[in-house]
Design an enzyme around this catalytic site. Structure first.
Site, PDB file in Angstrom:
ATOM      1  N   SER A  67       0.874  -1.200   0.002  1.00 17.75           N
ATOM      2  CA  SER A  67       0.003  -0.049  -0.036  1.00 17.75           C
ATOM      3  C   SER A  67       0.815   1.255   0.019  1.00 17.75           C
ATOM      4  O   SER A  67       2.190   1.215   0.241  1.00 17.75           O
ATOM      5  CB  SER A  67      -0.964  -0.033   1.346  1.00 17.75           C
ATOM      6  OG  SER A  67      -1.573   1.201   1.567  1.00 17.75           O
TER       7      SER A  67
ATOM      8  N   TYR B  75      -3.070  -0.564  10.529  1.00 20.46           N
ATOM      9  CA  TYR B  75      -3.000  -0.924   8.963  1.00 20.46           C
ATOM     10  C   TYR B  75      -1.705  -0.685   8.281  1.00 20.46           C
ATOM     11  O   TYR B  75      -0.975  -1.329   7.815  1.00 20.46           O
ATOM     12  CB  TYR B  75      -4.244  -0.362   8.406  1.00 20.46           C
ATOM     13  CG  TYR B  75      -4.056  -0.611   6.963  1.00 20.46           C
ATOM     14  CD1 TYR B  75      -4.631  -1.696   6.469  1.00 20.46           C
ATOM     15  CD2 TYR B  75      -3.697   0.363   6.092  1.00 20.46           C
ATOM     16  CE1 TYR B  75      -4.855  -2.132   5.082  1.00 20.46           C
ATOM     17  CE2 TYR B  75      -3.702   0.140   4.627  1.00 20.46           C
ATOM     18  CZ  TYR B  75      -4.303  -0.974   4.186  1.00 20.46           C
ATOM     19  OH  TYR B  75      -4.320  -1.393   2.744  1.00 20.46           O
TER      20      TYR B  75
END
Length: 255
Positions: A146, A159
């Site tokens: 990501s 996250y």
């Protein structure tokens, strides 16, 4: 000759978390490039619908419903797929989830759940597939990271930690397995319109911020991840290892 470098004909690809969103887009892209693709998820019904949609295009695909956070299930599923479909040439570790909350209020179980889904699963799957790729002397593993592999953001600290771990796991596996003929790389998607990002897509204030923050000035489209996935899954990337390819509209390049 150059186009043949990207041809996946005759290769078997397993894409985790591929009943929707990024995983399904990548699975479809690999199949259109010639691969036989095995879809994965925990919801057999959603998998069946995704598989039917790809088969309707004439693509070679099947599905395997199992929990990638369970190491025994991963090992059994990989063995079953290799026996029934063929040796796995490409593994895309895409399974992931999100949970938003301030760090001071973040629930313990949500922290552990994020790591199980985003990090443990990628290691368990790479381990099971790697055990089989190494004796064959070839294989492609693509881990989905990501922009949060590089950037922090409030309310998603755990996250961010998981995606940083995915980046470093990618580098570690590449370092250990390159000598066996394997390539282990990652893709770092920016902000894409997916079910995982629904809360953000539906927030006009966030969308305005995102478009201003991203040099490309917009959300990413799922089809814009496919080229990176094909490249890292194909012979075109045979000397690329331990790399995180950012597909983010320039977000991580800008201040």
């Amino acid at each position: 000759m150059s186009l043949q470098l990207f041809d996946l004909t005759g290769r078997v690809a397993l894409v985790t978390g591929s009943s929707q969103g990024i995983g399904l887009a990548i699975a479809a892209g690999l199949a259109r490039a010639g691969a036989t693709v095995v879809l994965n998820g925990r919801d057999a019904g959603k998998l069946a619908k995704a598989e039917a949609a790809l088969r309707a295009e004439g693509l070679k695909t099947s599905s395997a419903a199992f929990d990638v956070t369970d190491p025994a299930a991963c090992e059994q599923a990989v063995a079953d797929i290799e026996a029934s479909v063929g040796p796995i040439d490409i593994l895309v570790n895409n399974a992931g989830k999100q949970h938003r909350a301030p760090a001071t209020e973040f629930p313990d179980e949500a922290w552990h759940d994020l790591f199980r889904t985003n990090v443990d699963s990628a290691f368990f799957m790479a381990r099971s597939v790697g055990r089989r790729m190494i004796p064959r002397g070839r294989g492609k593993i693509v881990n989905i990271g990501s922009v949060q592999s590089e950037l922090g953001r409030a309310t998603i600290v755990p996250y961010t930690a998981t995606k940083g771990a995915v980046k470093m796991m990618t580098r570690g596996l590449a370092t250990e397995w390159a000598k066996h003929g394997l390539q282990v790389n990652g893709i770092g998607p920016g902000y894409f319109d997916t079910p995982l990002n629904k809360a953000l897509v539906d927030n006009p204030e966030f969308s305005a911020w995102l478009c201003a923050r991203t040099p490309a000035g917009r959300w990413g489209r799922l089809d814009e991840l496919v080229g990176a996935a094909i490249f890292l899954s194909s012979s075109a990337s045979d000397y690329v290892n331990g790399h995180m390819l950012m597909v983010d509209g320039g977000m991580t390049a800008a201040v």
